[in-house]
Scaffold this active site. Structure first.
Site, short mmCIF file in Angstrom:
data_model
loop_
_atom_site.label_atom_id
_atom_site.label_comp_id
_atom_site.label_asym_id
_atom_site.label_seq_id
_atom_site.Cartn_x
_atom_site.Cartn_y
_atom_site.Cartn_z
N HIS A 64 27.97 78.74 20.56
CA HIS A 64 28.68 77.61 21.16
C HIS A 64 29.87 77.20 20.29
CE1 HIS A 64 25.59 76.09 18.42
NE2 HIS A 64 26.45 75.12 18.14
N GLY A 65 30.76 76.50 20.92
CA GLY A 65 31.91 76.00 20.19
C GLY A 65 32.78 75.12 21.05
#
Length: 150
Positions: A64-65
């Site tokens: 994720h980011g």
């Protein structure tokens, strides 16, 4: 944003990946609104992995980011044909990547928590692993099998 809203727009793929980098590249392509954003998303996902593996156990990773160019969160669910090393205790064959707008702080953490809870259910993991293609993956997350009796 509730997880159900994200899941309604998630992109899915069964992928013959060779390693973690190829998985992250495929995830970035699915997450990107435009092809030009895919490289930026890939770098963002890789940067997050340098902080620590996003593998959560049971053969699952949730890379994720944040992505400043996004207006809404995006998700990509991949079932790998063969498990790959992801830096955790065991190889990974299910990957749910998410990218959220830069201003999503609390929502980002809530999505990660809800995804971890979703993948804690053995019946869901098994159904995802048995899915033959992206459409079956989508059906599993849209209409999850009943929870196992505890």
């Amino acid at each position: 944003m509730p997880l159900t809203d994200l899941l309604a727009a998630v992109r899915t793929q069964v992928l013959p990946a060779a390693d973690r980098d190829s998985v992250l590249k495929a995830a970035a392509r699915l997450l990107a609104c435009r092809e030009a954003n895919a490289e930026l998303l890939y770098q963002n996902l890789c940067q997050r992995e340098t902080l620590g593996s996003t593998a959560i156990g049971h053969g699952i990773a949730i890379p994720h980011g944040r992505a400043p160019l996004l207006e809404r969160p995006r998700g990509a669910l991949l079932r790998l044909e063969s498990p790959v090393e992801f830096g955790g205790d065991e190889p990974v064959d299910l990957v749910f990547a998410i990218a959220v707008p830069a201003h999503y702080t609390h929502q980002h953490l809530m999505l990660l928590s809800e995804l971890a809870e979703l993948f804690s259910e053995p019946a869901i993991r098994q159904a995802l692993r048995e899915a033959r293609d992206g459409e079956e993956l989508r059906r599993v997350i849209e209409f999850p099998p009943p929870a196992s009796a505890a």
